[in-house]
Design a protein around this motif. Structure first.
Motif, PDB file in Angstrom:
ATOM      1  N   LEU A  55       0.827  -1.204   0.000  1.00 33.37           N
ATOM      2  CA  LEU A  55       0.000   0.000   0.000  1.00 33.37           C
ATOM      3  C   LEU A  55       0.864   1.258   0.000  1.00 33.37           C
ATOM      4  CD1 LEU A  55      -2.949  -0.814   2.409  1.00 33.37           C
ATOM      5  CD2 LEU A  55      -3.041  -0.491  -0.071  1.00 33.37           C
ATOM      6  N   ALA A  56       1.936   1.253   0.783  1.00 34.63           N
ATOM      7  CA  ALA A  56       2.842   2.408   0.810  1.00 34.63           C
ATOM      8  C   ALA A  56       3.410   2.668  -0.585  1.00 34.63           C
ATOM      9  CB  ALA A  56       3.962   2.177   1.822  1.00 34.63           C
ATOM     10  N   ALA A  57       3.814   1.611  -1.277  1.00 35.78           N
ATOM     11  CA  ALA A  57       4.344   1.762  -2.635  1.00 35.78           C
ATOM     12  C   ALA A  57       3.271   2.286  -3.585  1.00 35.78           C
ATOM     13  CB  ALA A  57       4.896   0.432  -3.137  1.00 35.78           C
ATOM     14  N   ALA A  58       2.055   1.771  -3.456  1.00 39.62           N
ATOM     15  CA  ALA A  58       0.955   2.221  -4.321  1.00 39.62           C
ATOM     16  C   ALA A  58       0.631   3.695  -4.065  1.00 39.62           C
ATOM     17  CB  ALA A  58      -0.283   1.351  -4.089  1.00 39.62           C
ATOM     18  N   ILE A  59       0.657   4.100  -2.808  1.00 39.05           N
ATOM     19  CA  ILE A  59       0.380   5.499  -2.460  1.00 39.05           C
ATOM     20  C   ILE A  59       1.474   6.404  -3.016  1.00 39.05           C
ATOM     21  CG2 ILE A  59       0.154   7.126  -0.536  1.00 39.05           C
ATOM     22  CD1 ILE A  59      -1.101   4.725   1.055  1.00 39.05           C
ATOM     23  N   CYS A  60       2.732   5.994  -2.881  1.00 36.06           N
ATOM     24  CA  CYS A  60       3.846   6.762  -3.458  1.00 36.06           C
ATOM     25  C   CYS A  60       3.710   6.859  -4.969  1.00 36.06           C
ATOM     26  CB  CYS A  60       5.182   6.109  -3.128  1.00 36.06           C
ATOM     27  SG  CYS A  60       5.812   6.522  -1.509  1.00 36.06           S
ATOM     28  N   ASN A  61       3.282   5.782  -5.582  1.00 30.63           N
ATOM     29  CA  ASN A  61       3.165   5.720  -7.034  1.00 30.63           C
ATOM     30  C   ASN A  61       2.149   6.724  -7.579  1.00 30.63           C
ATOM     31  OD1 ASN A  61       3.921   4.546  -9.540  1.00 30.63           O
ATOM     32  ND2 ASN A  61       2.041   3.342  -9.534  1.00 30.63           N
ATOM     33  N   ILE A  62       1.162   7.131  -6.756  1.00 27.99           N
ATOM     34  CA  ILE A  62       0.180   8.117  -7.234  1.00 27.99           C
ATOM     35  C   ILE A  62       0.516   9.529  -6.776  1.00 27.99           C
ATOM     36  CG2 ILE A  62      -1.695   6.466  -7.545  1.00 27.99           C
ATOM     37  CD1 ILE A  62      -2.849   7.359  -4.868  1.00 27.99           C
ATOM     38  N   GLY A  63       1.720   9.700  -6.189  1.00 23.85           N
ATOM     39  CA  GLY A  63       2.210  11.041  -5.937  1.00 23.85           C
ATOM     40  C   GLY A  63       2.169  11.549  -4.507  1.00 23.85           C
ATOM     41  N   TYR A  64       1.761  10.733  -3.561  1.00 26.44           N
ATOM     42  CA  TYR A  64       1.763  11.148  -2.163  1.00 26.44           C
ATOM     43  C   TYR A  64       3.079  10.749  -1.494  1.00 26.44           C
ATOM     44  CZ  TYR A  64      -3.300  11.908  -2.371  1.00 26.44           C
ATOM     45  OH  TYR A  64      -4.550  12.365  -2.680  1.00 26.44           O
ATOM     46  N   SER A  65       3.433  11.458  -0.427  1.00 22.94           N
ATOM     47  CA  SER A  65       4.574  11.035   0.387  1.00 22.94           C
ATOM     48  C   SER A  65       4.052  10.138   1.512  1.00 22.94           C
ATOM     49  CB  SER A  65       5.307  12.250   0.954  1.00 22.94           C
ATOM     50  OG  SER A  65       4.445  13.032   1.755  1.00 22.94           O
ATOM     51  N   VAL A  66       4.858   9.150   1.856  1.00 15.39           N
ATOM     52  CA  VAL A  66       4.439   8.132   2.820  1.00 15.39           C
ATOM     53  C   VAL A  66       5.560   7.853   3.811  1.00 15.39           C
ATOM     54  CG1 VAL A  66       3.636   5.746   3.129  1.00 15.39           C
ATOM     55  CG2 VAL A  66       2.972   7.009   1.083  1.00 15.39           C
ATOM     56  N   SER A  67       5.188   7.736   5.079  1.00 16.30           N
ATOM     57  CA  SER A  67       6.095   7.219   6.106  1.00 16.30           C
ATOM     58  C   SER A  67       5.529   5.904   6.610  1.00 16.30           C
ATOM     59  CB  SER A  67       6.210   8.186   7.290  1.00 16.30           C
ATOM     60  OG  SER A  67       6.862   9.371   6.909  1.00 16.30           O
ATOM     61  N   VAL A  68       6.389   4.923   6.771  1.00 20.33           N
ATOM     62  CA  VAL A  68       6.005   3.646   7.366  1.00 20.33           C
ATOM     63  C   VAL A  68       6.752   3.526   8.681  1.00 20.33           C
ATOM     64  CG1 VAL A  68       6.156   1.129   7.185  1.00 20.33           C
ATOM     65  CG2 VAL A  68       5.477   2.488   5.191  1.00 20.33           C
ATOM     66  N   VAL A  69       6.006   3.301   9.751  1.00 17.83           N
ATOM     67  CA  VAL A  69       6.595   3.050  11.063  1.00 17.83           C
ATOM     68  C   VAL A  69       6.416   1.567  11.337  1.00 17.83           C
ATOM     69  CG1 VAL A  69       6.511   3.552  13.522  1.00 17.83           C
ATOM     70  CG2 VAL A  69       6.052   5.370  11.858  1.00 17.83           C
ATOM     71  N   ASP A  70       7.528   0.855  11.444  1.00 16.28           N
ATOM     72  CA  ASP A  70       7.474  -0.579  11.713  1.00 16.28           C
ATOM     73  C   ASP A  70       7.516  -0.783  13.217  1.00 16.28           C
ATOM     74  OD1 ASP A  70       7.669  -3.304  11.853  1.00 16.28           O
ATOM     75  OD2 ASP A  70       9.093  -3.461  10.196  1.00 16.28           O
ATOM     76  N   ALA A  71       6.340  -0.975  13.795  1.00 19.40           N
ATOM     77  CA  ALA A  71       6.215  -1.169  15.238  1.00 19.40           C
ATOM     78  C   ALA A  71       6.137  -2.647  15.597  1.00 19.40           C
ATOM     79  CB  ALA A  71       4.980  -0.433  15.749  1.00 19.40           C
ATOM     80  N   ASP A  72       6.367  -3.508  14.619  1.00 18.02           N
ATOM     81  CA  ASP A  72       6.361  -4.948  14.835  1.00 18.02           C
ATOM     82  C   ASP A  72       7.762  -5.375  15.259  1.00 18.02           C
ATOM     83  OD1 ASP A  72       6.258  -7.732  14.626  1.00 18.02           O
ATOM     84  OD2 ASP A  72       5.113  -7.695  12.768  1.00 18.02           O
ATOM     85  N   LEU A  73       7.859  -6.194  16.282  1.00 17.25           N
ATOM     86  CA  LEU A  73       9.171  -6.629  16.771  1.00 17.25           C
ATOM     87  C   LEU A  73       9.978  -7.362  15.711  1.00 17.25           C
ATOM     88  CD1 LEU A  73       8.222  -7.803  20.379  1.00 17.25           C
ATOM     89  CD2 LEU A  73       9.273  -5.645  19.669  1.00 17.25           C
ATOM     90  N   GLN A  74       9.316  -7.996  14.748  1.00 21.44           N
ATOM     91  CA  GLN A  74      10.029  -8.701  13.682  1.00 21.44           C
ATOM     92  C   GLN A  74      10.762  -7.722  12.754  1.00 21.44           C
ATOM     93  OE1 GLN A  74       6.808 -10.881  11.895  1.00 21.44           O
ATOM     94  NE2 GLN A  74       7.283 -12.721  13.060  1.00 21.44           N
ATOM     95  N   GLY A  75      10.257  -6.519  12.601  1.00 15.23           N
ATOM     96  CA  GLY A  75      10.895  -5.512  11.762  1.00 15.23           C
ATOM     97  C   GLY A  75      10.881  -5.830  10.283  1.00 15.23           C
ATOM     98  N   SER A  76       9.935  -6.649   9.830  1.00 13.83           N
ATOM     99  CA  SER A  76       9.966  -7.089   8.438  1.00 13.83           C
ATOM    100  C   SER A  76       9.710  -5.965   7.442  1.00 13.83           C
ATOM    101  CB  SER A  76       8.975  -8.234   8.218  1.00 13.83           C
ATOM    102  OG  SER A  76       7.677  -7.865   8.634  1.00 13.83           O
ATOM    103  N   ALA A  77       8.794  -5.040   7.732  1.00 12.65           N
ATOM    104  CA  ALA A  77       8.538  -3.931   6.805  1.00 12.65           C
ATOM    105  C   ALA A  77       9.771  -3.031   6.702  1.00 12.65           C
ATOM    106  CB  ALA A  77       7.317  -3.129   7.245  1.00 12.65           C
ATOM    107  N   PHE A  78      10.392  -2.731   7.829  1.00 12.76           N
ATOM    108  CA  PHE A  78      11.599  -1.903   7.858  1.00 12.76           C
ATOM    109  C   PHE A  78      12.706  -2.547   7.017  1.00 12.76           C
ATOM    110  CE2 PHE A  78      15.667  -0.614   9.655  1.00 12.76           C
ATOM    111  CZ  PHE A  78      15.525   0.769   9.740  1.00 12.76           C
ATOM    112  N   ASP A  79      12.952  -3.835   7.268  1.00  8.59           N
ATOM    113  CA  ASP A  79      14.005  -4.544   6.541  1.00  8.59           C
ATOM    114  C   ASP A  79      13.708  -4.622   5.049  1.00  8.59           C
ATOM    115  OD1 ASP A  79      15.262  -4.910   8.976  1.00  8.59           O
ATOM    116  OD2 ASP A  79      14.561  -6.973   9.222  1.00  8.59           O
ATOM    117  N   TRP A  80      12.459  -4.903   4.716  1.00 11.17           N
ATOM    118  CA  TRP A  80      12.041  -5.057   3.327  1.00 11.17           C
ATOM    119  C   TRP A  80      12.249  -3.747   2.560  1.00 11.17           C
ATOM    120  CZ3 TRP A  80       6.380  -6.889   2.008  1.00 11.17           C
ATOM    121  CH2 TRP A  80       6.219  -6.982   0.632  1.00 11.17           C
ATOM    122  N   ILE A  81      11.774  -2.647   3.119  1.00 12.06           N
ATOM    123  CA  ILE A  81      11.888  -1.354   2.439  1.00 12.06           C
ATOM    124  C   ILE A  81      13.347  -0.932   2.306  1.00 12.06           C
ATOM    125  CG2 ILE A  81      11.369   1.107   2.641  1.00 12.06           C
ATOM    126  CD1 ILE A  81       8.641   0.207   3.900  1.00 12.06           C
TER     127      ILE A  81
END
Length: 134
Positions: A55-81
Motif C-alpha cells: 500500500l505504501a508503494a501504491a500510495i507513493c506511485n500516485i504522488g503522495y509522500s508516505v512514512s512507514v513506522v514498523d512497530a512490529d518486533l520482527q521488523g519485516s517492513a523496515f528490513d524489506w523497504i
C-alpha cells in the motif's frame, strides 16, 4: 445536497506473492476517504506487513509522500523497504518502532504503521497520528 467527497486514495484488486510465487494478498480493495482512519488486526503471518509495504508503494506511485513506522518486533517492513531497489519503496520514509512524540514531527501525506497484529494500549495512541494501521 452535497456530493460525496473524492477518496484520498483507492487501491483495487491488489495482489502480492512471495518470491516463490505463494499468494499472500488476493485482490485487496481499499478506499480511504478524507477524515477516515483504517486499522487492520490479525495474527502473525496473515499479510499485514505485506499489505503495509505494498500500500505504501501504491500510495507513493500516485504522488503522495508516505512514512512507514514498523512497530512490529520482527521488523519485516523496515528490513524489506531498506533492502529494496524498487524506486517506489526507496521513496518511502521508514522508521523502526518510534515514540509517539517523534511521529508528531513527520511531514508526509500518509503514515502507515505496521503493528504486531493486536491493538495494545501503546498502539491505540498511534490512532490519532496515523492514516492506516496494519
Amino acid at each position: 445536497m452535497a456530493g460525496k467527497s473524492k477518496p484520498l486514495f483507492e487501491v483495487q484488486n491488489l495482489h502480492a506473492s512471495t518470491l516463490e510465487g505463494e499468494p499472500i494478498l488476493r485482490g485487496v480493495d481499499l478506499v480511504v476517504n478524507p477524515g477516515e482512519l483504517h486499522a487492520l488486526m490479525g495474527p502473525n503471518g496473515s499479510g499485514k506487513s505485506t499489505l503495509c509495504v505494498n500500500l505504501a508503494a501504491a500510495i507513493c506511485n500516485i504522488g503522495y509522500s508516505v512514512s512507514v513506522v514498523d512497530a512490529d518486533l520482527q521488523g519485516s517492513a523496515f528490513d524489506w523497504i531498506n533492502a529494496s531497489t524498487d524506486q517506489n519503496l526507496k521513496a518511502i520514509e521508514v522508521y523502526k518502532h518510534s515514540s509517539i512524540e517523534s511521529l508528531n514531527n513527520l511531514s508526509t501525506d500518509f503514515i502507515l504503521i505496521d503493528t504486531q497484529g493486536s491493538l495494545t494500549k501503546e498502539m491505540a495512541k498511534y490512532l490519532s497520528l496515523s492514516s492506516l494501521i496494519l
